[in-house]
Design a protein around this motif. Structure first.
Motif, PDB file in Angstrom:
ATOM      1  N   TYR A 217      -0.818  -6.237  -5.107  1.00 39.90           N
ATOM      2  CA  TYR A 217      -0.298  -4.669  -4.700  1.00 39.90           C
ATOM      3  C   TYR A 217       0.728  -4.032  -5.307  1.00 39.90           C
ATOM      4  O   TYR A 217       0.716  -3.112  -5.789  1.00 39.90           O
ATOM      5  CB  TYR A 217      -0.039  -4.843  -3.049  1.00 39.90           C
ATOM      6  CG  TYR A 217       0.202  -3.619  -2.556  1.00 39.90           C
ATOM      7  CD1 TYR A 217      -0.724  -2.532  -2.336  1.00 39.90           C
ATOM      8  CD2 TYR A 217       1.630  -3.121  -2.352  1.00 39.90           C
ATOM      9  CE1 TYR A 217      -0.222  -1.307  -1.566  1.00 39.90           C
ATOM     10  CE2 TYR A 217       2.049  -1.945  -1.791  1.00 39.90           C
ATOM     11  CZ  TYR A 217       0.715  -1.134  -1.314  1.00 39.90           C
ATOM     12  OH  TYR A 217       1.272   0.045  -0.913  1.00 39.90           O
ATOM     13  N   THR A 230      -4.989  -0.819  -3.748  1.00 40.78           N
ATOM     14  CA  THR A 230      -4.113  -0.604  -2.189  1.00 40.78           C
ATOM     15  C   THR A 230      -5.064  -1.183  -1.205  1.00 40.78           C
ATOM     16  O   THR A 230      -6.336  -1.543  -1.557  1.00 40.78           O
ATOM     17  CB  THR A 230      -3.648   0.940  -1.820  1.00 40.78           C
ATOM     18  OG1 THR A 230      -5.045   1.738  -1.699  1.00 40.78           O
ATOM     19  CG2 THR A 230      -3.045   1.512  -3.137  1.00 40.78           C
ATOM     20  N   THR A 231      -4.484  -1.264   0.050  1.00 37.55           N
ATOM     21  CA  THR A 231      -5.448  -2.047   1.041  1.00 37.55           C
ATOM     22  C   THR A 231      -6.521  -1.043   1.738  1.00 37.55           C
ATOM     23  O   THR A 231      -7.449  -1.654   2.272  1.00 37.55           O
ATOM     24  CB  THR A 231      -4.481  -2.422   2.271  1.00 37.55           C
ATOM     25  OG1 THR A 231      -3.969  -1.112   2.810  1.00 37.55           O
ATOM     26  CG2 THR A 231      -3.427  -3.241   1.812  1.00 37.55           C
ATOM     27  N   HIS A 232      -6.355   0.148   1.643  1.00 42.06           N
ATOM     28  CA  HIS A 232      -7.313   1.021   2.169  1.00 42.06           C
ATOM     29  C   HIS A 232      -7.268   0.721   3.702  1.00 42.06           C
ATOM     30  O   HIS A 232      -8.512   0.927   4.504  1.00 42.06           O
ATOM     31  CB  HIS A 232      -8.802   0.980   1.707  1.00 42.06           C
ATOM     32  CG  HIS A 232      -8.575   1.658   0.235  1.00 42.06           C
ATOM     33  ND1 HIS A 232      -8.920   2.872  -0.057  1.00 42.06           N
ATOM     34  CD2 HIS A 232      -8.325   1.111  -1.042  1.00 42.06           C
ATOM     35  CE1 HIS A 232      -8.677   3.317  -1.150  1.00 42.06           C
ATOM     36  NE2 HIS A 232      -8.565   2.003  -1.851  1.00 42.06           N
ATOM     37  N   ARG A 233      -6.321   0.423   4.468  1.00 45.24           N
ATOM     38  CA  ARG A 233      -6.312   0.276   5.941  1.00 45.24           C
ATOM     39  C   ARG A 233      -5.627   1.217   6.711  1.00 45.24           C
ATOM     40  O   ARG A 233      -5.529   0.758   7.813  1.00 45.24           O
ATOM     41  CB  ARG A 233      -5.779  -1.305   6.181  1.00 45.24           C
ATOM     42  CG  ARG A 233      -6.403  -2.416   5.669  1.00 45.24           C
ATOM     43  CD  ARG A 233      -8.110  -2.319   5.984  1.00 45.24           C
ATOM     44  NE  ARG A 233      -8.628  -3.566   5.842  1.00 45.24           N
ATOM     45  CZ  ARG A 233      -9.655  -3.668   4.477  1.00 45.24           C
ATOM     46  NH1 ARG A 233      -9.344  -2.725   3.538  1.00 45.24           N
ATOM     47  NH2 ARG A 233     -10.206  -4.796   4.504  1.00 45.24           N
ATOM     48  N   SER A 234      -5.495   2.358   6.165  1.00 43.21           N
ATOM     49  CA  SER A 234      -4.469   3.276   6.851  1.00 43.21           C
ATOM     50  C   SER A 234      -5.494   3.685   8.081  1.00 43.21           C
ATOM     51  O   SER A 234      -4.778   3.836   9.231  1.00 43.21           O
ATOM     52  CB  SER A 234      -3.935   4.486   6.021  1.00 43.21           C
ATOM     53  OG  SER A 234      -5.439   4.711   5.288  1.00 43.21           O
ATOM     54  N   MET A 262       4.561  -0.814   4.715  1.00 46.87           N
ATOM     55  CA  MET A 262       4.347  -0.738   6.007  1.00 46.87           C
ATOM     56  C   MET A 262       5.607  -0.570   6.935  1.00 46.87           C
ATOM     57  O   MET A 262       5.514   0.123   7.900  1.00 46.87           O
ATOM     58  CB  MET A 262       3.457  -1.815   6.201  1.00 46.87           C
ATOM     59  CG  MET A 262       2.192  -1.712   5.720  1.00 46.87           C
ATOM     60  SD  MET A 262       0.948  -2.726   6.358  1.00 46.87           S
ATOM     61  CE  MET A 262       1.399  -4.392   5.707  1.00 46.87           C
ATOM     62  N   TYR A 324     -10.014  10.899   2.388  1.00 43.39           N
ATOM     63  CA  TYR A 324      -8.949  10.068   2.162  1.00 43.39           C
ATOM     64  C   TYR A 324      -8.300  10.544   0.697  1.00 43.39           C
ATOM     65  O   TYR A 324      -9.123  11.083  -0.002  1.00 43.39           O
ATOM     66  CB  TYR A 324      -9.445   8.737   1.953  1.00 43.39           C
ATOM     67  CG  TYR A 324      -8.498   7.415   1.369  1.00 43.39           C
ATOM     68  CD1 TYR A 324      -7.718   6.939   2.187  1.00 43.39           C
ATOM     69  CD2 TYR A 324      -8.308   7.191   0.078  1.00 43.39           C
ATOM     70  CE1 TYR A 324      -6.456   6.009   1.654  1.00 43.39           C
ATOM     71  CE2 TYR A 324      -7.451   6.379  -0.403  1.00 43.39           C
ATOM     72  CZ  TYR A 324      -6.769   5.924   0.330  1.00 43.39           C
ATOM     73  OH  TYR A 324      -5.692   4.642  -0.080  1.00 43.39           O
ATOM     74  N   ASN A 327      -2.246   7.417  -2.350  1.00 45.21           N
ATOM     75  CA  ASN A 327      -0.994   8.020  -2.396  1.00 45.21           C
ATOM     76  C   ASN A 327      -0.226   8.664  -3.540  1.00 45.21           C
ATOM     77  O   ASN A 327       0.376   9.791  -3.213  1.00 45.21           O
ATOM     78  CB  ASN A 327       0.002   6.683  -2.051  1.00 45.21           C
ATOM     79  CG  ASN A 327       1.394   7.185  -1.741  1.00 45.21           C
ATOM     80  OD1 ASN A 327       1.528   7.622  -0.741  1.00 45.21           O
ATOM     81  ND2 ASN A 327       2.209   6.504  -2.495  1.00 45.21           N
ATOM     82  N   ASP A 358      -7.169   9.158   8.031  1.00 41.64           N
ATOM     83  CA  ASP A 358      -5.943   8.396   8.536  1.00 41.64           C
ATOM     84  C   ASP A 358      -4.717   9.315   8.909  1.00 41.64           C
ATOM     85  O   ASP A 358      -3.803   8.844   8.963  1.00 41.64           O
ATOM     86  CB  ASP A 358      -5.640   7.365   7.290  1.00 41.64           C
ATOM     87  CG  ASP A 358      -5.033   8.151   6.174  1.00 41.64           C
ATOM     88  OD1 ASP A 358      -4.527   9.491   6.302  1.00 41.64           O
ATOM     89  OD2 ASP A 358      -5.247   7.645   5.005  1.00 41.64           O
ATOM     90  N   ASP A 360      -1.925  10.752  10.553  1.00 45.45           N
ATOM     91  CA  ASP A 360      -1.012  10.141  11.541  1.00 45.45           C
ATOM     92  C   ASP A 360       0.095  10.995  11.564  1.00 45.45           C
ATOM     93  O   ASP A 360       0.904  11.249  10.422  1.00 45.45           O
ATOM     94  CB  ASP A 360      -0.472   8.619  10.961  1.00 45.45           C
ATOM     95  CG  ASP A 360      -0.104   7.909  12.106  1.00 45.45           C
ATOM     96  OD1 ASP A 360       0.479   8.348  13.297  1.00 45.45           O
ATOM     97  OD2 ASP A 360      -0.189   6.562  12.011  1.00 45.45           O
ATOM     98  N   ASN A 364       2.586  11.685   8.111  1.00 43.35           N
ATOM     99  CA  ASN A 364       2.242  12.934   7.513  1.00 43.35           C
ATOM    100  C   ASN A 364       3.372  13.946   7.252  1.00 43.35           C
ATOM    101  O   ASN A 364       3.739  14.317   6.412  1.00 43.35           O
ATOM    102  CB  ASN A 364       1.185  13.678   8.077  1.00 43.35           C
ATOM    103  CG  ASN A 364       0.424  14.452   7.035  1.00 43.35           C
ATOM    104  OD1 ASN A 364      -0.036  14.194   5.812  1.00 43.35           O
ATOM    105  ND2 ASN A 364      -0.236  15.612   7.468  1.00 43.35           N
ATOM    106  N   ASN A 367       6.437  12.327   5.218  1.00 44.78           N
ATOM    107  CA  ASN A 367       6.049  12.192   3.858  1.00 44.78           C
ATOM    108  C   ASN A 367       6.079  13.630   3.378  1.00 44.78           C
ATOM    109  O   ASN A 367       6.577  14.087   2.157  1.00 44.78           O
ATOM    110  CB  ASN A 367       4.806  11.569   3.309  1.00 44.78           C
ATOM    111  CG  ASN A 367       4.811  10.223   3.270  1.00 44.78           C
ATOM    112  OD1 ASN A 367       5.435   9.675   2.583  1.00 44.78           O
ATOM    113  ND2 ASN A 367       4.369   9.245   4.272  1.00 44.78           N
TER     114      ASN A 367
END
Ligand code: FAD
Length: 436
Positions: A217, A230-234, A262, A324, A327, A358, A360, A364, A367
């Protein structure tokens, strides 16, 4: 017979679920519940992809409850009204749930706790979607940290193996611990009943990322063309379809860079809980009255990915088509709106909130305010990224750009809507003038 209700919100799973595990140990049979909250739903477009995602996962939970020999309630309405009715329909000893730190959720939960109290039931909320919440990590002066590096260090020094220990919800999820439904709850609302159309977007499976992705990663995370970078788990972290404890434990074991990313999530949720006003205004009071520009045509070009800056445009088109965005592209697209176009971060934040599967609020807002230089932690306001140098650095072969902007390199691709240097100097000038 008295029952305990377990109210699912951002935790659409039975496995390793803190509040559910507590409910299943309450001594009363448990009735799992999901409420399609009218207050939230009425603001969403009728083909919102998140609603399809939620609906499918709620249906999966309902099927699994049925297979285990219990009943699952799904109702639609305003949350206080739904609970008033539920507290009449069932003999409720306690309502269990997991904490939610967003401003609306905090108010909503206070109202439900009051209703429960009036009906002689307890209301119990558990930490589940972060490792550390609220006041658990503060500076030496007892204040919320505004320096991410120091927060992350304190987080990593404090975390213990118990913090990652799975909660035994799945093991306890069996017939003798589950309640049965009243007749009226046997039918659950369909998407159509809720007033929505199906809109499926491709999401990764609800399981931990592959160990190989995690291991590499730190080297791959910045390159948007690399689908496995990346993990794409968002989306799963947003809706709790995987456990935050398990994914963070995996990151702690395999890749510290991922763990650190994380930890941003815990950090932003902690900040939003302390400063709910940052959902609608700059954290930094000096930055609350900047003379932002209003230019509907340029804004439109930004939303449609027609700015003439390839990394920005590829990102916006990825967002519009898939729900999606990588980042790096989020950084480029957000930076371009708030700096080169000098528009209010809130309109960009709002656009992302409608499109991201995703989405959140804490991530959001955190950032966007970081990018705009208005946040509790923020890039210095005078640091302005160049979308062209970012492109050279992170997509040098235009692989990502070509994937999302097929006309790139032809006469159909637009010229830049603003010159980078001109936009940068204008932003610096307007911020200098508007800062109090
Ligand atoms: C302007 C802007 C808006 C954003 N809006 C959101 C949002 O609404 N929802 C959201 O989940 N993320 C948001 N992010 C953070 C980040 O872009 C996404 O979490 C990430 O791209 C999701 O892909 P992934 O799961 O492959 O992430 P990975 O890189 O694999 O990271 C794993 C997880 O760590 C967390 N994470 C990673 N980077 C960040 C970060 N910078 N801040 C907070 N958490 C992070 C996420 O939960 C992510 O799923 C935003 C970033 C920017 C610059």
């Amino acid at each position: 017979m008295k029952i305990s209700i377990f109210w699912h919100r951002r935790d659409l799973r039975f496995q390793d679920n803190a509040g559910l595990a507590a409910a299943l140990q309450s001594g009363h049979p448990v009735l799992p519940l999901f409420i399609y909250d009218q207050t939230i739903l009425e603001k969403l477009p009728r083909d919102d992809a998140r609603l399809t995602f939620i609906f499918d996962h709620v249906e999966r939970l309902a099927d699994e409850t049925h297979e285990a020999g219990g009943g699952f309630v799904a109702r639609f309405g305003k949350v206080p009204e739904v609970f008033t009715q539920l507290l009449e329909d069932y003999d409720v000893a306690a309502i269990y749930t997991n904490e939610d730190y967003e401003p609306y959720a905090t108010e909503r939960d206070t109202a439900v706790a009051k209703l429960a109290e009036k009906a002689g039931a307890e209301f119990k909320a558990f930490k589940d979607q972060v490792i550390f919440a609220k006041d658990e990590i503060l500076t030496k002066n007892g204040k919320p940290s505004k320096v991410f590096g120091a927060y992350s260090k304190a987080w990593q020094a404090r975390v213990k193996p118990e913090d990652f220990k799975p909660r035994p919800s799945q093991r306890l999820f069996k017939k003798e611990n589950l309640a049965t439904l009243k007749a009226g709850d046997k039918k659950r609302p369909t998407l159509k009943d809720l007033g929505f159309e199906r809109h499926e977007q491709l999401t990764p499976p609800a399981r931990l990322p592959d160990a190989d992705v995690v291991k590499h990663y730190d080297k791959t995370r910045d390159f948007p063309a690399d689908n496995k970078g990346t993990t794409h788990r968002s989306v799963h972290l947003r809706f709790g379809t995987i456990s935050i404890r398990q994914i963070m434990q995996q990151a702690q074991e395999l890749n510290n860079k991922l763990l650190n990313e994380m930890i941003w999530r815990d950090f932003f949720m902690m900040l939003l809980w302390h400063y709910p006003n940052t959902s609608y205004e700059a954290y930094d009071p000096k930055m609350r009255h900047l003379p932002y520009r209003d230019d509907p045509e340029q804004y439109q070009a930004w939303t449609e990915g027609r700015t003439g800056y390839p990394l920005v445009d590829a990102g916006m088109r990825q967002l519009n088509q898939s729900g999606y965005m990588h980042n790096r592209a989020r950084i480029a697209a957000a930076g371009f709106l708030v700096k080169q176009l000098f528009m209010d971060w809130k309109i960009g934040e709002h656009y992302f909130s409608e499109k991201l599967i995703d989405y959140d609020m804490s991530n959001n807002i955190g950032n966007w305010q970081w990018m705009a230089g208005t946040g509790a932690v923020a890039a210095p306001w005078f640091r302005i990224y160049s979308p062209e140098s970012q492109l050279k650095q992170y997509d040098p072969d235009y692989k990502y750009v070509k994937q999302w902007v097929p006309e790139f390199g032809t006469d159909d691709y637009p010229a830049p809507i603003v010159d980078h240097k001109f936009g940068r100097d204008r932003a610096l000038d307007l911020i200098r003038k508007g800062r109090k």
